[in-house]
Design an enzyme around this catalytic site. Structure first.
Site, mmCIF file in Angstrom:
data_model
loop_
_atom_site.group_PDB
_atom_site.id
_atom_site.type_symbol
_atom_site.label_atom_id
_atom_site.label_comp_id
_atom_site.label_asym_id
_atom_site.label_seq_id
_atom_site.Cartn_x
_atom_site.Cartn_y
_atom_site.Cartn_z
ATOM 1 C CB CYS A 108 -0.911 -0.007 1.229
ATOM 2 S SG CYS A 108 -1.894 1.498 1.428
ATOM 3 C CB CYS A 111 -0.477 2.089 5.838
ATOM 4 S SG CYS A 111 -1.216 0.603 5.105
ATOM 5 C CB CYS A 154 -5.211 -0.576 2.381
ATOM 6 S SG CYS A 154 -3.987 -0.986 3.660
ATOM 7 C CB CYS A 157 -4.285 3.100 5.768
ATOM 8 S SG CYS A 157 -4.119 2.764 3.983
ATOM 9 C CB CYS A 208 -9.215 -4.239 -11.613
ATOM 10 S SG CYS A 208 -8.782 -3.110 -12.949
#
Length: 220
Positions: A108, A111, A154, A157, A208
């Site tokens: 990510c 984070c 995510c 976060c 995606c």
């Protein structure tokens, strides 16, 4: 000259209090007024400090908060922030990660949590980096949107990553060992063909993902 009975009013944060006192000299009245003003200023200062503390706690920013990432893994990239925080979709075919072939981990961009690996990446022809499985359980959160699409975020976060579709690679085209390590929190779509022992033609999920929401860490 003597000052007759004086009436002093002292405003505080909890209301208005009045003090009536008989004074025999002007000096005593002045001293009493100064003490009252000093008490009022102290009350205002303490109230401001308390208000700041309460505001901080109400925003979840107290010292004991564990929701803030202080690791320095965040991003100031405008496109990444637009994707992660506003749900923006980057133009197709524009992300360098769409063409990344090296082995490594996709994290990510906000984070730094590991979300996908090169073992689960495939060329979907969609123009965005695509994966058919996550790297581990509980890394990606799924949410159904108003238009029926499944958003993926995510888990740590809550940054927007992209969407999940049921048109991933055929099960039979994937490595058997990789299939055995599919996290149990991945969506159960396209895994099996009902009443059919041969599920090699069934489709796996397709994550995606916007490349701007990710950062790639090459395997050494």
């Amino acid at each position: 000259m003597r000052v007759l009975t004086g009436l002093l009013f002292c405003a505080t944060m909890h209301g208005e209090c009045s003090a009536f006192a008989g004074v025999t000299g002007g000096a005593a009245a002045v001293a009493q007024g100064a003490a009252c003003r000093s008490s009022r200023r102290q009350s205002i200062v303490l109230s401001a400090e308390q208000q700041e503390t309460d505001t901080t706690k109400s925003n979840g920013l107290d010292d004991d908060s564990t929701d803030i990432d202080n690791s320095g893994a965040g991003t100031w990239n405008p496109l990444s922030l637009a994707v992660l925080r506003l749900g923006f979709t980057e133009p197709a075919w524009t992300s360098p990660l769409n063409y990344q072939k090296a082995e490594g981990v996709y994290k990510c961009a906000s984070c730094g949590t590991a979300l996908f690996s090169s073992n689960g990446k495939f060329d979907s022809g969609s123009g965005w980096p695509s994966f058919w499985k996550t790297v581990s359980s509980g890394r990606v959160e799924l949410k159904k949107e108003w238009d029926g699409r499944i958003e993926c975020k995510c888990q740590k976060c809550k940054g927007h990553l992209g969407h999940v579709f049921p048109d991933g690679p055929q099960r039979g085209s994937l490595d058997a060992m990789e299939l055995a390590t599919i996290p149990d929190t991945d969506p159960q779509i396209g895994y099996k063909v009902q009443n059919d022992s041969d599920s090699s033609f069934s489709r796996m999920p397709r994550y995606c993902v916007n490349g701007a929401a990710l950062k790639f860490e090459k395997e050494l």
